[in-house]
Enzyme design. Structure first.
Site, mmCIF file in Angstrom:
data_model
loop_
_atom_site.group_PDB
_atom_site.id
_atom_site.type_symbol
_atom_site.label_atom_id
_atom_site.label_comp_id
_atom_site.label_asym_id
_atom_site.label_seq_id
_atom_site.Cartn_x
_atom_site.Cartn_y
_atom_site.Cartn_z
ATOM 1 N N ARG A 39 5.926 -9.330 16.977
ATOM 2 C CA ARG A 39 6.582 -8.117 16.470
ATOM 3 C C ARG A 39 5.850 -6.895 17.011
ATOM 4 N NH1 ARG A 39 5.701 -4.480 12.088
ATOM 5 N NH2 ARG A 39 7.456 -4.153 10.629
ATOM 6 N N ASP A 64 0.881 5.006 1.811
ATOM 7 C CA ASP A 64 0.265 5.689 2.953
ATOM 8 C C ASP A 64 -0.527 6.927 2.539
ATOM 9 O OD1 ASP A 64 1.253 3.794 4.648
ATOM 10 O OD2 ASP A 64 2.937 4.995 5.376
ATOM 11 N N HIS A 78 0.834 -1.201 0.000
ATOM 12 C CA HIS A 78 0.000 0.000 0.000
ATOM 13 C C HIS A 78 0.873 1.256 0.000
ATOM 14 C CE1 HIS A 78 0.875 -0.655 4.279
ATOM 15 N NE2 HIS A 78 0.729 0.648 4.427
ATOM 16 N N HIS A 116 5.009 0.089 -0.163
ATOM 17 C CA HIS A 116 5.647 -0.842 0.769
ATOM 18 C C HIS A 116 4.666 -1.866 1.305
ATOM 19 C CE1 HIS A 116 3.972 2.413 3.275
ATOM 20 N NE2 HIS A 116 3.749 1.452 4.167
#
EC number: 1.14.11.-
Length: 315
Positions: free
Chosen positions: A294, A228, A226, A284
């Site tokens: 994570r 941002d 996507h 990204h």
């Protein structure tokens, strides 16, 4: 009467042939069994090799599309910046002179936030996320809006838990959050040659906790590529502060800048700040987390004061 002479006992006719047939039959039976055992050994070896390969693959989180690692977990980077041509995404929004990106790119640094600070702010995330958590693999905590993943939905933790929040977070927690936001803001301003006073924190700015649990809703599918600026509109500069270590706390989960023919990847490291302009020049995605957990915090900035948000406060 003459004595009868007895010869050696007569062997029944065909008995040696029968024995030969039995011996041959035994050999024939033995051959398939030996062949079977050989194939079983080959299959077992193959399965074992495949299992080891899968484990190694999982442990390093290999991604076929990734051609270059620009920031390895084991490195301590004072600063690394890669400039890229700006996309036209910013032209569709109001421009703010001296702030809207004219210099675009991406940077990584390990000296702005200490590992101790990263551990402290991770504890804030853990405290907040302990109040809920997604049924799928991705949970978020937004201290600004109060959004918290609970099951397949979101709740406002300030309304949902009320005064109990005072027993979960402290003023020191929120002060640390503000200090870290300010450090990241100054880092971005310096890297792109703009005034930090022209940057405004924008939404969504949030903690994320990702594990290998299967996605239950679209909100859990964090791995899609996507942009941002396209997804959120208000974003002009995006940053991520990593709060856990790749290959120590989790496998997979690397950050991938997608470029034609040569993707670039950042390996998370506690205290590492990755930042970039938010347009299509920085398409990204995040690799799927294969094991472990994570933690990170996304801190986003806008040039438009109308889209700015205040730092969270404990009331």
């Amino acid at each position: 009467m003459a004595p009868q002479r007895r010869g050696p006992p007569r062997i029944p006719e065909g008995s040696s042939a029968a024995e030969r047939r039995r011996a041959t039959s035994t050999k024939k039976d033995r051959l398939p069994r030996e062949a079977q055992r050989t194939w079983l050994r080959i299959v077992a070896f193959g399965v074992g090799l495949a299992l080891v390969t899968c484990l190694l693959w999982s442990s390093v989180g290999i991604d076929d599309d990734v051609a270059e690692v620009v920031a390895r977990r084991g490195e301590v980077l004072e600063g690394r910046f890669i400039e890229v041509p700006c996309s036209e995404d910013y032209d569709g929004h109001r421009r703010f002179e001296g702030c809207t990106p004219r210099k675009c790119g991406r940077g990584v640094t390990d000296i702005v936030i200490t590992r101790e600070e990263a551990e402290q702010i991770r504890r804030i995330a853990e405290k907040g996320l302990s109040l809920g958590g997604s049924d799928g693999g991705a949970s978020i905590l937004d201290l600004h809006s109060g959004a918290l993943s609970v099951g397949k939905h979101f709740v406002n933790l300030y309304r949902y838990f009320g005064d109990k929040i005072q027993n979960i977070f402290s003023e020191e927690d929120f002060q640390l959050y503000r200090d870290i936001r300010q450090k990241v803001q100054l880092t971005i301003a310096e890297a792109f040659g703009i005034s930090a006073s022209l940057l405004y924190l924008t939404k969504p700015t949030f903690f994320s906790r990702i594990n290998s649990t299967e996605a239950r809703t679209a909100h859990d599918e964090y791995w899609h590529a996507h942009v941002d600026k396209v997804t959120y509109g208000s974003f002009d500069y995006t940053s991520l502060l990593y709060l856990s270590d790749y290959l120590e706390d989790f496998g997979g989960g690397r950050f991938v800048f997608m470029e034609e023919g040569s993707n670039k990847t950042v390996e998370p490291r506690a205290g590492r700040v990755s930042f970039f302009t938010s347009g299509s020049e920085n398409l990204h995605r995040v690799e799927k987390v294969l094991w472990g957990t994570r933690y990170a915090i996304t801190i986003a900035f806008t040039c438009n004061p109308d889209h700015g948000i205040e730092d969270p406060v404990l009331t």
